[in-house]
Design a protein around this motif. Sequence first.
Motif, PDB file in Angstrom:
ATOM      1  N   ALA A  54     -11.754   1.486   4.463  1.00  0.00           N
ATOM      2  CA  ALA A  54     -11.838   0.152   3.870  1.00  0.00           C
ATOM      3  C   ALA A  54     -12.812   0.081   2.703  1.00  0.00           C
ATOM      4  N   TYR A  55     -13.936   0.793   2.773  1.00  0.00           N
ATOM      5  CA  TYR A  55     -15.011   0.570   1.803  1.00  0.00           C
ATOM      6  C   TYR A  55     -15.343   1.771   0.928  1.00  0.00           C
ATOM      7  N   ASP A  56     -14.748   2.910   1.158  1.00  0.00           N
ATOM      8  CA  ASP A  56     -14.910   4.025   0.218  1.00  0.00           C
ATOM      9  C   ASP A  56     -13.983   3.794  -0.968  1.00  0.00           C
ATOM     10  N   GLU A  57     -14.488   4.024  -2.181  1.00  0.00           N
ATOM     11  CA  GLU A  57     -13.693   3.788  -3.387  1.00  0.00           C
ATOM     12  C   GLU A  57     -12.663   4.899  -3.578  1.00  0.00           C
ATOM     13  N   ILE A  58     -11.490   4.509  -4.097  1.00  0.00           N
ATOM     14  CA  ILE A  58     -10.450   5.481  -4.437  1.00  0.00           C
ATOM     15  C   ILE A  58     -10.266   5.466  -5.953  1.00  0.00           C
ATOM     16  N   PRO A  59      -9.631   6.490  -6.517  1.00  0.00           N
ATOM     17  CA  PRO A  59      -9.366   6.485  -7.964  1.00  0.00           C
ATOM     18  C   PRO A  59      -8.636   5.210  -8.372  1.00  0.00           C
ATOM     19  N   GLU A  60      -9.011   4.656  -9.502  1.00  0.00           N
ATOM     20  CA  GLU A  60      -8.490   3.358  -9.932  1.00  0.00           C
ATOM     21  C   GLU A  60      -6.971   3.330 -10.031  1.00  0.00           C
ATOM     22  N   ARG A  61      -6.367   4.425 -10.497  1.00  0.00           N
ATOM     23  CA  ARG A  61      -4.921   4.413 -10.710  1.00  0.00           C
ATOM     24  C   ARG A  61      -4.146   4.311  -9.407  1.00  0.00           C
ATOM     25  N   TYR A  62      -4.784   4.581  -8.248  1.00  0.00           N
ATOM     26  CA  TYR A  62      -4.116   4.509  -6.965  1.00  0.00           C
ATOM     27  C   TYR A  62      -4.437   3.225  -6.199  1.00  0.00           C
ATOM     28  N   TYR A  63      -5.223   2.367  -6.839  1.00  0.00           N
ATOM     29  CA  TYR A  63      -5.578   1.120  -6.158  1.00  0.00           C
ATOM     30  C   TYR A  63      -4.401   0.149  -6.176  1.00  0.00           C
ATOM     31  N   LYS A  64      -4.099  -0.427  -5.006  1.00  0.00           N
ATOM     32  CA  LYS A  64      -3.107  -1.487  -4.884  1.00  0.00           C
ATOM     33  C   LYS A  64      -3.723  -2.603  -4.050  1.00  0.00           C
ATOM     34  N   GLU A  65      -3.577  -3.809  -4.541  1.00  0.00           N
ATOM     35  CA  GLU A  65      -4.165  -4.938  -3.823  1.00  0.00           C
ATOM     36  C   GLU A  65      -3.605  -5.049  -2.412  1.00  0.00           C
ATOM     37  N   SER A  66      -2.312  -4.761  -2.258  1.00  0.00           N
ATOM     38  CA  SER A  66      -1.688  -4.861  -0.941  1.00  0.00           C
ATOM     39  C   SER A  66      -2.215  -3.821   0.040  1.00  0.00           C
ATOM     40  N   GLU A  67      -2.867  -2.761  -0.469  1.00  0.00           N
ATOM     41  CA  GLU A  67      -3.408  -1.700   0.381  1.00  0.00           C
ATOM     42  C   GLU A  67      -4.936  -1.748   0.455  1.00  0.00           C
ATOM     43  N   ASP A  68      -5.528  -2.838  -0.024  1.00  0.00           N
ATOM     44  CA  ASP A  68      -6.982  -3.013   0.040  1.00  0.00           C
ATOM     45  C   ASP A  68      -7.323  -3.563   1.418  1.00  0.00           C
ATOM     46  N   LEU A  69      -7.864  -2.717   2.274  1.00  0.00           N
ATOM     47  CA  LEU A  69      -8.082  -3.087   3.673  1.00  0.00           C
ATOM     48  C   LEU A  69      -9.244  -4.047   3.863  1.00  0.00           C
ATOM     49  N   ARG A  70      -9.985  -4.335   2.798  1.00  0.00           N
ATOM     50  CA  ARG A  70     -11.030  -5.357   2.878  1.00  0.00           C
ATOM     51  C   ARG A  70     -10.404  -6.753   2.917  1.00  0.00           C
ATOM     52  N   TYR A  71      -9.123  -6.861   2.538  1.00  0.00           N
ATOM     53  CA  TYR A  71      -8.434  -8.151   2.501  1.00  0.00           C
ATOM     54  C   TYR A  71      -7.131  -8.152   3.279  1.00  0.00           C
ATOM     55  N   PHE A  72      -6.695  -6.989   3.749  1.00  0.00           N
ATOM     56  CA  PHE A  72      -5.397  -6.880   4.431  1.00  0.00           C
ATOM     57  C   PHE A  72      -5.512  -7.301   5.896  1.00  0.00           C
ATOM     58  N   ARG A  73      -4.531  -8.075   6.333  1.00  0.00           N
ATOM     59  CA  ARG A  73      -4.427  -8.447   7.746  1.00  0.00           C
ATOM     60  C   ARG A  73      -2.993  -8.221   8.198  1.00  0.00           C
ATOM     61  N   SER A  74      -2.833  -7.495   9.285  1.00  0.00           N
ATOM     62  CA  SER A  74      -1.509  -7.203   9.824  1.00  0.00           C
ATOM     63  C   SER A  74      -0.939  -8.429  10.534  1.00  0.00           C
ATOM     64  N   GLU A  75       0.289  -8.809  10.159  1.00  0.00           N
ATOM     65  CA  GLU A  75       0.929  -9.955  10.791  1.00  0.00           C
ATOM     66  C   GLU A  75       1.388  -9.644  12.201  1.00  0.00           C
ATOM     67  N   LYS A  76       1.846  -8.399  12.430  1.00  0.00           N
ATOM     68  CA  LYS A  76       2.398  -8.047  13.744  1.00  0.00           C
ATOM     69  C   LYS A  76       1.321  -7.686  14.761  1.00  0.00           C
ATOM     70  N   THR A  77       0.217  -7.110  14.316  1.00  0.00           N
ATOM     71  CA  THR A  77      -0.827  -6.694  15.259  1.00  0.00           C
ATOM     72  C   THR A  77      -2.051  -7.597  15.210  1.00  0.00           C
ATOM     73  N   SER A  78      -2.154  -8.444  14.179  1.00  0.00           N
ATOM     74  CA  SER A  78      -3.311  -9.340  13.971  1.00  0.00           C
ATOM     75  C   SER A  78      -4.607  -8.560  13.782  1.00  0.00           C
ATOM     76  N   ARG A  79      -4.487  -7.303  13.322  1.00  0.00           N
ATOM     77  CA  ARG A  79      -5.689  -6.500  13.059  1.00  0.00           C
ATOM     78  C   ARG A  79      -6.061  -6.597  11.586  1.00  0.00           C
ATOM     79  N   GLY A  80      -7.359  -6.555  11.309  1.00  0.00           N
ATOM     80  CA  GLY A  80      -7.843  -6.794   9.972  1.00  0.00           C
ATOM     81  C   GLY A  80      -8.212  -8.275   9.887  1.00  0.00           C
TER      82      GLY A  80
END
Length: 373
Positions: free
Chosen positions: A143-169
């Motif tokens: 969640a908090y280790d930085e990745i290369p900028e070109r691979y960043y996707k907002e939908s895969e940013d686990l600091r903001y992602f919440r699973s609808e089916k598992t309610s995790r995050g």
Amino acid sequence: MLLKEYRICMPLTVEEYRIGQLYMISKHSHEQSERGEGVEVVQNEPYEDPTHGQGQFTEKRVYLNSKLPSWARAVVPKIFYVTEKAWNYYPYTVTEYTCSFLPKFSIHIETKYEDNKGCNDHIFDTDTETKDQEREVCFVDIAYDEIPERYYKESEDLRYFRSEKTSRGVLQEGWRDSQEPIMCSYKLVTVKFEVWGLQTRVEQFVHKVVRDVLLLGHRQAFAWVDEWIDMTMDEVREFERTIQAETNQIIGVFPPSISIGETPLSSLAPPTGPASAPSTPLCTDAPSEFLSVPKDRPRKKSAPETITLPLPLPQPGSSSSSSVLLQGSGGAGGASSSLAPIAIATTAAPLTPGPATAPILNHAPWNSDDAIE
């Protein structure tokens, strides 16, 4: 040889991750493939080991040639690929990577999975060959280790992602201490580059690549959890076969070369010595771009950002000298994947008087259109 132990925690159970890992590897490989380039599945079949029992053997080839800049393609073989062999005896996996262009280069990964937060300091002590070897333990925070900028996707940013089916995050700072369920992927990674004078620096450099690859793959496995959480093992295996056939066609393999049960089991035996197994994607993009680091990204200084090599003295009557370019990149069958090895290329350069050195940058352009001719 440089040995490091990576620990990657996930807000999943070990059994859940078994499905998620296979789904992530297949989907990631398909996303990274394009015509004549990408991940070809050579074999994917059941395999039984006398010690570890029933498992799955997978062999893949990751083609990289067209990713090289034009000046490097002139000296690198046209059929340039990384071979990945993986033995999956989940929750234990072994993976090895070798390079068709660098016979003295290899990556071995041994992986074990446990339902804990990465607190088992003796998980690899049962292996007498690695028990007493010195290693650095590296925690990877998805969640908090930085990745290369070109691979960043907002939908895969686990600091903001919440699973609808598992309610995790959403995963808050310090989530590993409070998250339930939680599991850890323990990876013992051995990098070998047996070239005198280059071994230490190159092995340190490759470990930087490995860490980024593991981070990206595990982020995606959880970010895609709602896509795979309801799948059974049979369903994810069928998804894997379908995606493999499509991917092989994309990269120009007709028909798809997926071998089922045609290779004698004896030829699939895992290698002896340090094992390997990252269950993460094999990225076919350029090492240099994959490792491009945002200015505010904290990085360990254990490996050099540049490698400077002395140029050989010119021979009488010679009008050129050679320089070496080292580039790393970020690759798993039944186990995981997403590693691509280092490419070494030789190029002619005008002689300059006096002693000379050639600075080797790991941020060199990868796209052939942007490369220096």
